[in-house]
Design a protein around this motif. Structure first.
Motif, PDB file in Angstrom:
ATOM      1  N   ARG A   1       0.930  -1.096   0.046  1.00  0.00           N
ATOM      2  CA  ARG A   1       0.042   0.039  -0.159  1.00  0.00           C
ATOM      3  C   ARG A   1       0.919   1.289   0.017  1.00  0.00           C
ATOM      4  O   ARG A   1       0.481   2.058  -0.856  1.00  0.00           O
ATOM      5  CB  ARG A   1      -0.866  -0.017   1.278  1.00  0.00           C
ATOM      6  CG  ARG A   1      -2.075   0.470   0.967  1.00  0.00           C
ATOM      7  CD  ARG A   1      -2.930   0.271   2.324  1.00  0.00           C
ATOM      8  NE  ARG A   1      -3.968  -0.939   2.361  1.00  0.00           N
ATOM      9  CZ  ARG A   1      -5.086  -0.768   2.360  1.00  0.00           C
ATOM     10  NH1 ARG A   1      -5.694   0.283   2.496  1.00  0.00           N
ATOM     11  NH2 ARG A   1      -5.829  -1.966   2.168  1.00  0.00           N
ATOM     12  N   LYS A   2       1.799   1.345   1.020  1.00  0.00           N
ATOM     13  CA  LYS A   2       2.736   2.421   0.930  1.00  0.00           C
ATOM     14  C   LYS A   2       4.176   1.864   1.133  1.00  0.00           C
ATOM     15  O   LYS A   2       4.346   0.870   2.115  1.00  0.00           O
ATOM     16  CB  LYS A   2       2.316   3.230   2.130  1.00  0.00           C
ATOM     17  CG  LYS A   2       0.974   3.913   2.222  1.00  0.00           C
ATOM     18  CD  LYS A   2       1.109   5.043   1.381  1.00  0.00           C
ATOM     19  CE  LYS A   2      -0.278   5.589   1.519  1.00  0.00           C
ATOM     20  NZ  LYS A   2      -0.797   6.196   0.481  1.00  0.00           N
ATOM     21  N   ARG A   3       5.008   2.303   0.341  1.00  0.00           N
ATOM     22  CA  ARG A   3       6.533   1.948   0.472  1.00  0.00           C
ATOM     23  C   ARG A   3       7.113   3.047   0.763  1.00  0.00           C
ATOM     24  O   ARG A   3       7.059   4.388   0.264  1.00  0.00           O
ATOM     25  CB  ARG A   3       6.939   1.490  -1.052  1.00  0.00           C
ATOM     26  CG  ARG A   3       8.255   0.780  -0.784  1.00  0.00           C
ATOM     27  CD  ARG A   3       8.635  -0.223  -1.822  1.00  0.00           C
ATOM     28  NE  ARG A   3       9.940  -0.398  -1.895  1.00  0.00           N
ATOM     29  CZ  ARG A   3      10.525  -1.440  -1.175  1.00  0.00           C
ATOM     30  NH1 ARG A   3       9.542  -2.331  -0.630  1.00  0.00           N
ATOM     31  NH2 ARG A   3      11.866  -1.764  -1.676  1.00  0.00           N
ATOM     32  N   LEU A   4       7.990   2.790   1.823  1.00  0.00           N
ATOM     33  CA  LEU A   4       8.985   4.058   2.342  1.00  0.00           C
ATOM     34  C   LEU A   4      10.189   4.498   1.112  1.00  0.00           C
ATOM     35  O   LEU A   4      10.774   3.385   0.706  1.00  0.00           O
ATOM     36  CB  LEU A   4       9.593   3.584   3.692  1.00  0.00           C
ATOM     37  CG  LEU A   4       8.650   3.462   4.763  1.00  0.00           C
ATOM     38  CD1 LEU A   4       9.542   2.972   6.144  1.00  0.00           C
ATOM     39  CD2 LEU A   4       8.011   4.858   5.246  1.00  0.00           C
ATOM     40  N   THR A   5      10.155   5.604   1.016  1.00  0.00           N
ATOM     41  CA  THR A   5      11.245   6.051   0.438  1.00  0.00           C
ATOM     42  C   THR A   5      12.572   6.053   1.371  1.00  0.00           C
ATOM     43  O   THR A   5      12.569   5.791   2.316  1.00  0.00           O
ATOM     44  CB  THR A   5      11.151   7.438   0.043  1.00  0.00           C
ATOM     45  OG1 THR A   5      11.262   8.314   1.089  1.00  0.00           O
ATOM     46  CG2 THR A   5      10.047   7.479  -1.038  1.00  0.00           C
ATOM     47  N   SER A   6      13.808   6.120   0.520  1.00  0.00           N
ATOM     48  CA  SER A   6      14.837   6.231   1.297  1.00  0.00           C
ATOM     49  C   SER A   6      14.974   7.028   2.467  1.00  0.00           C
ATOM     50  O   SER A   6      15.349   6.886   3.656  1.00  0.00           O
ATOM     51  CB  SER A   6      16.222   6.274   0.450  1.00  0.00           C
ATOM     52  OG  SER A   6      17.370   6.244   0.978  1.00  0.00           O
TER      53      SER A   6
END
Length: 173
Positions: A67-72
């Motif tokens: 659903r949501k992927r964390l950016t760096s």
């Protein structure tokens, strides 16, 4: 004829003592932030549903999607917050501090001359600013940075102070 209805007073619903999230505690926040990191940086088991099966083709089972992927950047700052709460929570969460101590000792042990925790803090800040790491490596760097920065003091203690002040303001610690 007049009928009067007497209603019992309802229990007061509100935010007791400024605890917006209820009773959470530092260990609870550490657990939630760890879950955010774990789910936000992992690839799903089903490959993300991006193959032919996701487009309506064959495929045998339910595919997992993110659903949501964390950016760096998000991963490293969630890592800093998690590392801060690991130190505050104690108990099983001391692993974060131990990791920070081990990393710092590589540079402060004399192998690099006279290097203090301020130098290690600067090294981590430069790494976080100038390199775009994968979300997993960025999260680990954030966790390590939280412990090193807290021990270094000075300006490096600001992230910890801001995180803990914010948590205390909403009653989470």
């Amino acid at each position: 004829m007049h009928t009067s209805i007497i209603a019992a007073p309802a229990a007061a619903v509100g935010i007791e003592g400024g605890k917006i999230l209820g009773s959470v505690g530092a260990g609870g926040i550490a657990l939630v932030l760890t879950l955010i990191l774990w789910t936000g940086i992992r690839d799903p088991k089903g490959g993300g549903g991006a193959g032919p099966a996701a487009a309506g083709g064959g495929g045998g089972g339910k595919k997992s999607r993110i659903r949501k992927r964390l950016t760096s950047d998000q991963a490293q700052w969630v890592g800093v917050a998690a590392g801060t709460f690991y130190m505050v929570a104690g108990s099983i969460w001391v692993v974060g501090r131990n990791l920070s101590d081990a990393f710092a000792s590589v540079f402060t042990g004399g192998g690099f001359g006279t290097a203090g925790l301020g130098a290690v803090s600067l090294l981590l800040a430069c790494l976080m600013y100038f390199r775009e790491l994968s979300p997993g490596k960025a999260a680990l760097t954030g966790i390590i940075a939280a412990g090193v920065w807290a021990q270094a003091g000075g300006i490096w203690g600001l992230p910890q102070a801001l995180i803990l002040t914010g948590a205390q303001a909403i009653g989470a610690t």
